[in-house]
Write a protein that holds these residues in place. Structure first.
Motif: not given
Length: 312
Positions: A197-224
């Motif tokens: 768990k050592d590298n589960i830091d704020r930087e990692l959480i942010d790089l995963v979270t920020k794209p999800v917060l974009r308004s277009t994330s759900a439509r893209s996930l649907r296409a996936m």
């Protein structure tokens, strides 16, 4: 990690691919050996934060790009792109090689992938084997079946594909993603993916979270969801491995975490058993993201294997 490198990986370069904005980074661009690092599902080019500099110091031009739908790249939906799957992503990588790397470097390209990125790398290796030097997959997702014979697309498969599309069109992914960001599900998922768990830091959480917060994330996930659920057999790992086995032109290394909770080790052993030309390295006490969880081990194994095959 030095500050110059952090600036390189965080500095976004943008490339227009078929009308979509694609984000990529590079360090050591003038070096001899081109490597493209391909992230996994839900991640981005920044997930290679502990790897690119290592290879750049060893004469590698280390590229990382956000696959379309992820990171800082555009997030198109089914209206804009129809579907998102490893066929689309491999086309993106092939064009990236042709349009971004080739003007600077004519050498064969090494592909290094994590999870979904590994499947994309495998897909590229099959369709572009004369330009790919070797592939490192850590790990390789997808169902693995031995000697499955190709069948024509049945009426049931066509019905199934239509059902999948209708299901995901109406499935409330917008609500699901909202709840994921609010209920701490992302951190829970990372804790499951990482054995250490050592590298589960704020930087990692942010790089995963920020794209999800974009308004277009759900439509893209649907296409996936639609694309990955309705792929033809020829874009599934079993078929792709058999195709690559026929020529054995592209050396293939699997690096697998002994404690991978997402894609268990037995799948890696199954691949290596079916395809004896594939090499398997097992990293003890490591999970799904060895490159970030145990970067020194991952970098050493990868570089030694590459060097032994006389790329340099």
């Amino acid at each position: 990690m030095n500050n110059n490198f952090k600036e390189n990986i965080n500095f976004p370069n943008y490339w227009n691919w078929n009308g979509f904005k694609i984000c990529w980074s590079v360090t050591g661009e003038d070096n001899k050996v081109p490597i493209i690092f391909l992230h996994g599902f839900g991640a981005s080019r920044k997930h290679w934060r502990n790897n690119l500099e290592y290879f750049a110091k060893r004469n590698c031009a280390s590229y990382s790009l956000d696959l379309i739908g992820f990171g800082d790249s555009d997030q198109p939906g089914i209206t804009q792109i129809g579907k998102l799957d490893n066929e689309i992503w491999s086309n993106q990588v092939k064009d990236f090689i042709a349009q971004v790397i080739r003007p600077k470097n004519s050498g064969k390209v090494i592909l290094i992938g994590n999870s979904l990125g590994s499947l994309v790398a495998l897909t590229c290796a099959v369709s572009l084997e004369d330009q790919i030097a070797k592939v490192i997959a850590s790990p390789l997702p997808d169902q693995i079946q031995e000697n499955k014979k190709s069948k024509k697309k049945s009426s049931f498969k066509k019905f199934q594909d239509k059902f999948i599309k209708i299901f995901f069109i109406f499935f409330p992914l917008e609500i699901i993603l909202f709840l994921i960001t609010k209920l701490g599900v992302i951190k829970l998922g990372l804790n499951s993916a990482y054995f250490k768990k050592d590298n589960i830091d704020r930087e990692l959480i942010d790089l995963v979270t920020k794209p999800v917060l974009r308004s277009t994330s759900a439509r893209s996930l649907r296409a996936m969801c639609i694309g990955m659920s309705s792929r033809d057999e020829k874009f599934q790992a079993s078929y792709l491995l058999r195709k690559l086995s026929a020529s054995k032109k592209v050396p293939f290394l699997l690096i697998w975490g002994e404690k991978d909770n997402f894609i268990p080790l037995f799948i890696g052993k199954k691949i290596a058993n079916f395809h004896r030309w594939v090499k398997l390295k097992i990293v003890s006490n490591s999970g799904h993201c060895i490159h970030d969880e145990d970067p020194s081990v991952f970098n050493r194994i990868s570089y030694e294997w590459i060097s032994d095959l006389k790329t340099f």
